[in-house]
Structures are given as structure tokens and as C-alpha cells.
Design a protein around this motif. Structure first.
Motif, PDB file in Angstrom:
ATOM      1  N   ASN A  44       0.857  -1.181   0.000  1.00 13.54           N
ATOM      2  CA  ASN A  44       0.000   0.000   0.000  1.00 13.54           C
ATOM      3  C   ASN A  44       0.894   1.231   0.000  1.00 13.54           C
ATOM      4  O   ASN A  44       1.791   1.364   0.833  1.00 13.54           O
ATOM      5  N   ARG A  46       1.210   5.289   0.309  1.00 15.70           N
ATOM      6  CA  ARG A  46       0.505   6.413   0.929  1.00 15.70           C
ATOM      7  C   ARG A  46       1.335   7.686   0.792  1.00 15.70           C
ATOM      8  O   ARG A  46       2.528   7.632   0.523  1.00 15.70           O
ATOM      9  N   ASN A  47       0.678   8.795   1.060  1.00 19.36           N
ATOM     10  CA  ASN A  47       1.347  10.104   1.076  1.00 19.36           C
ATOM     11  C   ASN A  47       2.152  10.352  -0.196  1.00 19.36           C
ATOM     12  O   ASN A  47       3.341  10.685  -0.140  1.00 19.36           O
ATOM     13  N   GLU A  51       5.362   6.831   1.678  1.00 21.59           N
ATOM     14  CA  GLU A  51       5.249   5.742   2.649  1.00 21.59           C
ATOM     15  C   GLU A  51       4.727   4.494   1.946  1.00 21.59           C
ATOM     16  O   GLU A  51       3.844   4.576   1.096  1.00 21.59           O
TER      17      GLU A  51
END
Length: 80
Positions: A44, A46-47, A51
Motif C-alpha cells: 500500500n 501512501r502520502n 510511505e
């Protein structure tokens, strides 16, 4: 949650070792000697790519041993 935390092989597994590397976590072993069959890893992001969360979500070698990780690292929070 990574299914590895409840696997009998977590402290010997080459794939889990790599997941620990990706998360900059201390290794359960410095010399994993178990090569699992067909692990499936979800990543996954993110950001905006800063991340990444790595989770093993499937593995043909998985052998259920509830709480194996917690017994190896008593008192520490189980990775989620």
C-alpha cells in the motif's frame, strides 16, 4: 495485518525478513533458512509515494501457529 505473525515459520522465513527490511524493523533472525512457496505481498502506497506498507496476505507455506510472533517478542506490540 501480515498473516506472518501467526505463522510457525515467521522467525525463519526469507519473505518475512524482507518485510522487516522494508519497514526498518529489527529482524527475528539474521539468517533466515526457510523459503516459502508463493508468498503474496500487498504493498500500500501512501502520502504520494513517500510511505509504503508491506503485508504478506497469502502464502502456500503458511502454517497456523496463533501468537507465534508474540511469543518470540514478549511485551512488544504485534505488527499490524
Amino acid at each position: 495485518m501480515c498473516l506472518c505473525v501467526n505463522c510457525a515459520y515467521v522467525d525463519r522465513c526469507e519473505t518475512y525478513y524482507e518485510v522487516e527490511e522494508r519497514h526498518s524493523q529489527p529482524h527475528l533472525t539474521q539468517d533466515p533458512d526457510f523459503t516459502p512457496l508463493h508468498p503474496v505481498i500487498n504493498v500500500n502506497i501512501r502520502n504520494h509515494g513517500r510511505e509504503m506498507e508491506w503485508d504478506v496476505v497469502g502464502c502456500q507455506s503458511f502454517k497456523l501457529d496463533m501468537g507465534h510472533w508474540a511469543r518470540i517478542r514478549p511485551g512488544l506490540a504485534v505488527p499490524t
